[in-house]
Design a protein around this motif. Structure first.
Motif, PDB file in Angstrom:
ATOM      1  N   ALA A   1       1.701  -0.637  -5.931  1.00 27.24           N
ATOM      2  CA  ALA A   1       1.111  -1.913  -6.346  1.00 27.24           C
ATOM      3  C   ALA A   1      -0.286  -2.074  -5.754  1.00 27.24           C
ATOM      4  O   ALA A   1      -1.217  -2.515  -6.446  1.00 27.24           O
ATOM      5  CB  ALA A   1       2.005  -3.075  -5.923  1.00 27.24           C
ATOM      6  N   PHE A   2      -0.461  -1.713  -4.482  1.00 27.66           N
ATOM      7  CA  PHE A   2      -1.766  -1.817  -3.844  1.00 27.66           C
ATOM      8  C   PHE A   2      -2.801  -0.965  -4.568  1.00 27.66           C
ATOM      9  O   PHE A   2      -3.897  -1.429  -4.869  1.00 27.66           O
ATOM     10  CB  PHE A   2      -1.682  -1.396  -2.374  1.00 27.66           C
ATOM     11  CG  PHE A   2      -3.030  -1.290  -1.711  1.00 27.66           C
ATOM     12  CD1 PHE A   2      -3.709  -2.421  -1.310  1.00 27.66           C
ATOM     13  CD2 PHE A   2      -3.618  -0.052  -1.515  1.00 27.66           C
ATOM     14  CE1 PHE A   2      -4.966  -2.329  -0.712  1.00 27.66           C
ATOM     15  CE2 PHE A   2      -4.871   0.061  -0.919  1.00 27.66           C
ATOM     16  CZ  PHE A   2      -5.544  -1.088  -0.513  1.00 27.66           C
TER      17      PHE A   2
ATOM     18  N   VAL B   1      10.832   0.123  -0.776  1.00 28.63           N
ATOM     19  CA  VAL B   1       9.898  -1.000  -0.665  1.00 28.63           C
ATOM     20  C   VAL B   1       8.503  -0.491  -0.323  1.00 28.63           C
ATOM     21  O   VAL B   1       7.509  -0.935  -0.911  1.00 28.63           O
ATOM     22  CB  VAL B   1      10.395  -2.029   0.375  1.00 28.63           C
ATOM     23  CG1 VAL B   1       9.315  -3.048   0.701  1.00 28.63           C
ATOM     24  CG2 VAL B   1      11.650  -2.720  -0.118  1.00 28.63           C
ATOM     25  N   GLN B   2       8.413   0.455   0.599  1.00 28.73           N
ATOM     26  CA  GLN B   2       7.113   1.013   0.961  1.00 28.73           C
ATOM     27  C   GLN B   2       6.443   1.674  -0.242  1.00 28.73           C
ATOM     28  O   GLN B   2       5.231   1.525  -0.443  1.00 28.73           O
ATOM     29  CB  GLN B   2       7.259   2.029   2.089  1.00 28.73           C
ATOM     30  CG  GLN B   2       7.563   1.412   3.429  1.00 28.73           C
ATOM     31  CD  GLN B   2       7.838   2.456   4.497  1.00 28.73           C
ATOM     32  OE1 GLN B   2       8.170   3.603   4.187  1.00 28.73           O
ATOM     33  NE2 GLN B   2       7.724   2.060   5.750  1.00 28.73           N
ATOM     34  N   THR B   3       7.202   2.381  -1.039  1.00 26.56           N
ATOM     35  CA  THR B   3       6.657   3.052  -2.217  1.00 26.56           C
ATOM     36  C   THR B   3       6.159   2.039  -3.240  1.00 26.56           C
ATOM     37  O   THR B   3       5.060   2.193  -3.801  1.00 26.56           O
ATOM     38  CB  THR B   3       7.723   3.968  -2.851  1.00 26.56           C
ATOM     39  OG1 THR B   3       8.145   4.919  -1.878  1.00 26.56           O
ATOM     40  CG2 THR B   3       7.183   4.674  -4.074  1.00 26.56           C
ATOM     41  N   ILE B   4       6.931   0.994  -3.479  1.00 28.91           N
ATOM     42  CA  ILE B   4       6.539  -0.029  -4.448  1.00 28.91           C
ATOM     43  C   ILE B   4       5.272  -0.743  -3.984  1.00 28.91           C
ATOM     44  O   ILE B   4       4.353  -0.981  -4.781  1.00 28.91           O
ATOM     45  CB  ILE B   4       7.699  -1.020  -4.691  1.00 28.91           C
ATOM     46  CG1 ILE B   4       8.830  -0.297  -5.448  1.00 28.91           C
ATOM     47  CG2 ILE B   4       7.234  -2.246  -5.461  1.00 28.91           C
ATOM     48  CD1 ILE B   4      10.129  -1.061  -5.510  1.00 28.91           C
ATOM     49  N   VAL B   5       5.193  -1.075  -2.700  1.00 27.82           N
ATOM     50  CA  VAL B   5       4.003  -1.738  -2.161  1.00 27.82           C
ATOM     51  C   VAL B   5       2.786  -0.816  -2.272  1.00 27.82           C
ATOM     52  O   VAL B   5       1.696  -1.251  -2.663  1.00 27.82           O
ATOM     53  CB  VAL B   5       4.241  -2.185  -0.697  1.00 27.82           C
ATOM     54  CG1 VAL B   5       2.944  -2.604  -0.029  1.00 27.82           C
ATOM     55  CG2 VAL B   5       5.259  -3.301  -0.643  1.00 27.82           C
ATOM     56  N   PHE B   6       2.952   0.451  -1.941  1.00 26.70           N
ATOM     57  CA  PHE B   6       1.873   1.435  -2.022  1.00 26.70           C
ATOM     58  C   PHE B   6       1.344   1.547  -3.448  1.00 26.70           C
ATOM     59  O   PHE B   6       0.132   1.498  -3.679  1.00 26.70           O
ATOM     60  CB  PHE B   6       2.408   2.784  -1.526  1.00 26.70           C
ATOM     61  CG  PHE B   6       1.406   3.889  -1.530  1.00 26.70           C
ATOM     62  CD1 PHE B   6       0.482   4.010  -0.511  1.00 26.70           C
ATOM     63  CD2 PHE B   6       1.395   4.826  -2.551  1.00 26.70           C
ATOM     64  CE1 PHE B   6      -0.443   5.041  -0.510  1.00 26.70           C
ATOM     65  CE2 PHE B   6       0.480   5.861  -2.564  1.00 26.70           C
ATOM     66  CZ  PHE B   6      -0.442   5.961  -1.535  1.00 26.70           C
TER      67      PHE B   6
END
Length: 60
Positions: free
Chosen positions: A36-37, A29-34
């Motif tokens: 996407a940001f 989840v952290q990787t996907i959010v990073f």
């Protein structure tokens, strides 16, 4: 080559700490959010630069 023997490989493989499901999910989840940001950030940068170039008449 002692370090390349099957016995040593198995011994080293037992030392590996594999992530638990919760850790793996959190890291994913952290990787996907990073990602996407930064995708949104770079698209915004491109839009701003494009707008400024159009404003000063460099591009059509």
């Amino acid at each position: 080559m002692k370090w390349f023997s099957l016995k040593e490989i198995i011994k080293e493989n037992k030392k590996i700490r594999w992530p638990k499901k919760g850790d793996l999910a959190l890291n994913s989840v952290q990787t996907i959010v990073f990602v996407a940001f930064f995708a949104i950030f770079f698209v915004c940068c491109q839009l701003v630069v494009s707008f400024l170039l159009k404003l000063i008449g460099v591009i059509g």
